[in-house]
Design a protein around this motif. Structure first.
Motif, mmCIF file in Angstrom:
data_model
loop_
_atom_site.group_PDB
_atom_site.id
_atom_site.type_symbol
_atom_site.label_atom_id
_atom_site.label_comp_id
_atom_site.label_asym_id
_atom_site.label_seq_id
_atom_site.Cartn_x
_atom_site.Cartn_y
_atom_site.Cartn_z
ATOM 1 N N THR A 105 0.850 -1.193 0.000
ATOM 2 C CA THR A 105 0.000 0.000 0.000
ATOM 3 C C THR A 105 0.886 1.244 0.000
ATOM 4 O O THR A 105 2.096 1.158 0.207
ATOM 5 N N GLN A 106 0.215 2.385 -0.181
ATOM 6 C CA GLN A 106 0.925 3.655 -0.157
ATOM 7 C C GLN A 106 1.544 3.960 1.208
ATOM 8 O O GLN A 106 2.557 4.631 1.291
ATOM 9 N N GLU A 107 0.906 3.455 2.280
ATOM 10 C CA GLU A 107 1.376 3.827 3.621
ATOM 11 C C GLU A 107 2.614 3.065 4.066
ATOM 12 O O GLU A 107 3.199 3.389 5.091
ATOM 13 N N ILE A 108 2.999 2.034 3.331
ATOM 14 C CA ILE A 108 4.044 1.146 3.850
ATOM 15 C C ILE A 108 5.377 1.854 4.052
ATOM 16 O O ILE A 108 6.111 1.547 4.983
ATOM 17 N N ASN A 109 5.680 2.833 3.206
ATOM 18 C CA ASN A 109 6.982 3.502 3.320
ATOM 19 C C ASN A 109 6.963 4.839 2.591
ATOM 20 O O ASN A 109 6.014 5.142 1.875
ATOM 21 N N ASP A 110 8.013 5.629 2.770
ATOM 22 C CA ASP A 110 8.210 6.825 1.963
ATOM 23 C C ASP A 110 9.357 6.550 1.013
ATOM 24 O O ASP A 110 10.503 6.430 1.456
ATOM 25 N N PRO A 111 9.061 6.425 -0.280
ATOM 26 C CA PRO A 111 10.139 6.117 -1.222
ATOM 27 C C PRO A 111 11.266 7.144 -1.160
ATOM 28 O O PRO A 111 11.011 8.340 -1.022
ATOM 29 N N ARG A 112 12.491 6.666 -1.222
ATOM 30 C CA ARG A 112 13.658 7.548 -1.088
ATOM 31 C C ARG A 112 13.891 8.399 -2.335
ATOM 32 O O ARG A 112 13.478 8.035 -3.428
ATOM 33 N N PHE A 113 14.560 9.543 -2.144
ATOM 34 C CA PHE A 113 15.070 10.326 -3.261
ATOM 35 C C PHE A 113 16.547 9.995 -3.366
ATOM 36 O O PHE A 113 17.317 10.374 -2.496
ATOM 37 N N PRO A 114 16.948 9.274 -4.411
ATOM 38 C CA PRO A 114 18.340 8.844 -4.472
ATOM 39 C C PRO A 114 19.291 10.035 -4.631
ATOM 40 O O PRO A 114 18.936 11.027 -5.257
ATOM 41 N N PRO A 115 20.510 9.939 -4.035
ATOM 42 C CA PRO A 115 21.501 11.003 -4.200
ATOM 43 C C PRO A 115 21.974 11.099 -5.663
ATOM 44 O O PRO A 115 21.900 10.123 -6.404
ATOM 45 N N VAL A 116 22.450 12.282 -6.028
ATOM 46 C CA VAL A 116 22.841 12.557 -7.417
ATOM 47 C C VAL A 116 23.826 11.527 -7.959
ATOM 48 O O VAL A 116 23.695 11.060 -9.090
ATOM 49 N N MET A 117 24.803 11.147 -7.136
ATOM 50 C CA MET A 117 25.807 10.170 -7.589
ATOM 51 C C MET A 117 25.150 8.882 -8.050
ATOM 52 O O MET A 117 25.502 8.313 -9.076
ATOM 53 N N GLN A 118 24.186 8.441 -7.261
ATOM 54 C CA GLN A 118 23.504 7.185 -7.571
ATOM 55 C C GLN A 118 22.691 7.312 -8.870
ATOM 56 O O GLN A 118 22.607 6.389 -9.651
ATOM 57 N N ILE A 119 22.108 8.507 -9.065
ATOM 58 C CA ILE A 119 21.327 8.735 -10.278
ATOM 59 C C ILE A 119 22.246 8.684 -11.493
ATOM 60 O O ILE A 119 21.925 8.088 -12.518
ATOM 61 N N MET A 120 23.462 9.285 -11.342
ATOM 62 C CA MET A 120 24.420 9.287 -12.459
ATOM 63 C C MET A 120 24.860 7.873 -12.793
ATOM 64 O O MET A 120 24.906 7.481 -13.953
ATOM 65 N N THR A 121 25.204 7.092 -11.760
ATOM 66 C CA THR A 121 25.647 5.717 -11.998
ATOM 67 C C THR A 121 24.520 4.909 -12.644
ATOM 68 O O THR A 121 24.756 4.135 -13.566
ATOM 69 N N ALA A 122 23.314 5.127 -12.141
ATOM 70 C CA ALA A 122 22.164 4.379 -12.659
ATOM 71 C C ALA A 122 21.956 4.654 -14.141
ATOM 72 O O ALA A 122 21.606 3.768 -14.909
ATOM 73 N N GLY A 123 22.224 5.893 -14.548
ATOM 74 C CA GLY A 123 22.031 6.283 -15.937
ATOM 75 C C GLY A 123 22.913 5.512 -16.900
ATOM 76 O O GLY A 123 22.598 5.390 -18.082
ATOM 77 N N ARG A 124 24.022 4.988 -16.401
ATOM 78 C CA ARG A 124 24.962 4.289 -17.284
ATOM 79 C C ARG A 124 24.760 2.776 -17.282
ATOM 80 O O ARG A 124 25.378 2.059 -18.047
ATOM 81 N N LYS A 125 23.930 2.313 -16.372
ATOM 82 C CA LYS A 125 23.768 0.871 -16.224
ATOM 83 C C LYS A 125 22.937 0.264 -17.354
ATOM 84 O O LYS A 125 21.997 0.888 -17.841
ATOM 85 N N LYS A 126 23.265 -0.968 -17.726
ATOM 86 C CA LYS A 126 22.581 -1.624 -18.843
ATOM 87 C C LYS A 126 21.125 -1.967 -18.490
ATOM 88 O O LYS A 126 20.825 -2.420 -17.393
ATOM 89 N N ILE A 127 20.246 -1.728 -19.439
ATOM 90 C CA ILE A 127 18.847 -2.128 -19.269
ATOM 91 C C ILE A 127 18.530 -3.176 -20.332
ATOM 92 O O ILE A 127 18.845 -2.985 -21.502
#
Ligand code: FAD
Ligand code: AMP
Lengths: 296, 248
Positions: free
Chosen positions: B177-199
């Motif tokens: 459900t929506q109440e289970i948690n507050d989804p995190r806002f990932p730090p910029v570094m993690q967003i940059m690394t994620a952008g390069r990862k294979k999908i």
């Protein structure tokens, strides 16, 4: 035509029986403890599934029921349990499902339904082969019939899931369903310490205080039993006064039965203004004191 | 003990920005930005929390389109390890979605599948049950709390009038459900690394579907009076009258 109604909720059971008995012979399967609440709503028969708890077990039990009857439609109340049951049953019986419907008719052998889409911003009208439906709360005002339904106890299927504990939700003393005036607050209130600023209006209007889901469930600024909406209370007061509530469809679903709706919101384009009879665009903290004064 | 977790993520148009044409009532979907669906975010967050506590691997599956890479990158940034986009999604049809996704799930060893209980825009809540039936794994639905222990999951299920705590052996399907948690806002570094990862992008296999005919899709017409005052003083006077009338 025959229609099997299922719900774990007594309100939804009797709403669906009232709605679907107009066009079909209805049968009810239910897990509610006290069947006496549902036995005067025109079901040809009630199958009381006393000890089934989880969607998998309930679906299994219903599957057995359906195999020994001839049900053109299976309609399921949209509750947490009901939605799980509908998905499972649809796959098991290889029958199509349409979810969250608020209207139903049959047209040329096809099923025509309405449901909300885009988070409630639009209504989708669809024609499909669906013969399993999940039904939103509020599809009808329950009407009793004079005869009582015959009740048959059904024992439930084995479960792969263990019930560890039941925790009653702490319910207070408010009876929002019976209130004739409700003042309801949303996130526009800003913080819990602002709630006393609203109380003079609540008093002056002889109202009960209620809230949107974030207020009751996420922030706990009001107790959970004061939540109005799809997953909260369905209320029908003479007056519903919405303060700083945006009017998302899940909220509207709980207050649609209100006779007159008044809304105060600082955002002119808030959807609540499409769902109100009278509205003021402006800040609740400026308007509420003046409104309270005007009531005296 | 580490666990293999599959999380299901859906991409939707940004419904908060969606405007409806006031004369025709039709939604203006063209050109709207896409985003990760709300409950999918809660699902990813819960998967990442389980991994942080117990170790393991998270695989995300999205039945979407070529454009769904942005949703997958967001999931990567939050902590998903590997992602599959199955292309060919044209709209909401739970039976078809369940069919496509279950085929992919069968290829991936897993202990836990996590998804949202009802997605924010279509709101069907059908996928959880369909998958439970197709994959023959028990469904613990509407979770507000999940505890993992020795290959079993104990979940607090939020029903309308009560919460029930239920336990099942893995593999299990958990809808959150929506109440289970507050989804995190990932730090910029993690967003940059994620952008390069294979999908991994694969075309979904399914037969075309035309079973559901859309008759109309327009804004609901409400029967309310909709008298909205922008002049506050006038509004207060009028509304005070209405309230006094209503209190009788
Ligand atoms: C499965 C599910 C079930 C749900 N069930 C429910 C339910 O039962 N009940 C429910 O309410 N919601 C429910 N929701 C949540 C719903 O989608 C909305 O998120 C919620 O109703 C929004 O609450 P709100 O209007 O208080 O907050 P917001 O949407 O944030 O709106 C706040 C409003 O206050 C206005 N505002 C801010 N400051 C002021 C001010 N000073 N003066 C005047 N106006 C101001 C803003 O313009 C805004 O319109 C459910 C959601 C899901 C996914
Ligand atoms: N196309 C999709 N691809 C991946 N996951 C999905 C898709 N549609 C729905 N889901 C998942 O199922 C949840 C509930 O969706 P629904 O059953 O459609 O209401 C969502 O919150 C997602 O976690």
């Amino acid at each position: 035509m025959n229609c099997l109604v299922f719900s774990d909720n007594s309100d939804l059971s009797i709403q669906m029986l009232t709605y679907f008995r107009k066009s079909m012979d209805t049968y009810l399967a239910t897990t509610v403890n006290d069947v006496s609440i549902v036995e005067n709503y025109g079901a040809k028969k009630i199958f009381h599934m006393k000890d089934a708890v989880f969607p998998n077990d309930i679906a299994k039990t219903l599957e057995n029921l359906v195999s020994s009857g001839n049900y053109d439609y299976i309609v399921i109340g949209s509750t947490a349990i009901g939605r799980g049951v509908a998905g499972i049953l649809s796959h098991k019986l290889k029958r199509e499902v349409m979810a969250e419907i608020s209207e139903f008719r049959i047209d040329g052998g096809k099923t025509v339904t309405k449901r909300f889409f885009y988070g409630g911003k639009t209504v989708l009208e669809e024609k499909s082969d669906a013969t399993i439906l999940t039904v939103m709360p509020g599809i009808s005002d329950p009407e009793k019939v004079s005869e009582k339904s015959q009740v048959e106890d059904i024992s439930s299927a084995e479960s792969a899931i263990t019930l560890v504990e039941k925790k009653e939700k702490k319910s207070g003393t408010v009876d929002l369903e019976k209130a004739s005036v409700i003042v309801s607050i949303g996130r526009g209130i800003g913080s819990q310490d602002k709630i006393p600023l609203i109380e003079p209006l609540v008093k002056a209007a002889h109202a009960e205080l209620a809230g949107s889901r974030p207020i009751c469930l996420d922030y706990h600024w009001l107790s959970e039993d004061r939540q109005v909406g799809l997953s909260g209370k369905k209320v029908k007061p003479k007056l519903y006064i919405a303060l700083g509530i945006s009017g998302q469809i899940q909220h509207i679903a709980g207050m649609r039965g209100s006779k007159t709706v008044i809304a105060i919101n600082k955002d002119k384009s808030a959807p609540i203004f499409e769902e109100c009879d009278y509205g003021i665009v402006g800040d609740i903290f400026q308007i509420v004191p003046k409104l309270t004064e005007a009531l005296k | 003990m580490p666990y293999n977790i599959i999380v299901l993520i859906k991409q939707i148009v940004d419904i908060d920005l969606l405007k409806v044409d006031s004369s025709t009532g039709t939604p203006q979907v063209q050109g709207l930005p896409l985003r990760l669906e709300n409950l999918s975010k809660n699902a990813v967050e819960e998967a990442v929390r389980i991994k942080e506590k117990h170790g393991g691997k998270i695989t995300a599956i999205c039945f979407g389109t070529e454009k769904s890479t942005s949703a997958m990158k967001e999931a990567y940034a939050m902590g998903v390890d590997e992602g599959y986009i199955l292309t060919g999604y044209t709209g909401n049809n739970p039976s078809l979605t369940a069919d496509v996704i279950s085929k992919k799930i069968r290829e991936i060893p897993h202990d836990i599948i996590i998804l949202g209980n009802q997605s924010a825009e279509s709101y069907t809540g059908m996928l959880q049950g369909k998958l439970s039936s197709i994959l023959e794994e028990p469904l613990l639905s509407d979770a507000v709390k999940v505890e993992i222990n020795e290959r079993s999951a104990t979940v607090t299920m939020a029903l309308e009038n009560e919460n029930i705590v239920a336990k099942a052996q893995m593999p299990v399907i958990i809808s959150v459900t929506q109440e289970i948690n507050d989804p995190r806002f990932p730090p910029v570094m993690q967003i940059m690394t994620a952008g390069r990862k294979k999908i991994n992008i694969e075309a979904a296999q399914f037969s075309p579907d035309d079973k559901i005919e859309v008759l109309s899709n327009t804004a609901p017409r409400s029967e309310r009076k909709k008298t909205v005052f922008e002049d506050q003083e006038k509004g207060i006077t009028e509304i005070a009258k209405v309230i006094r009338e209503g209190m009788k």
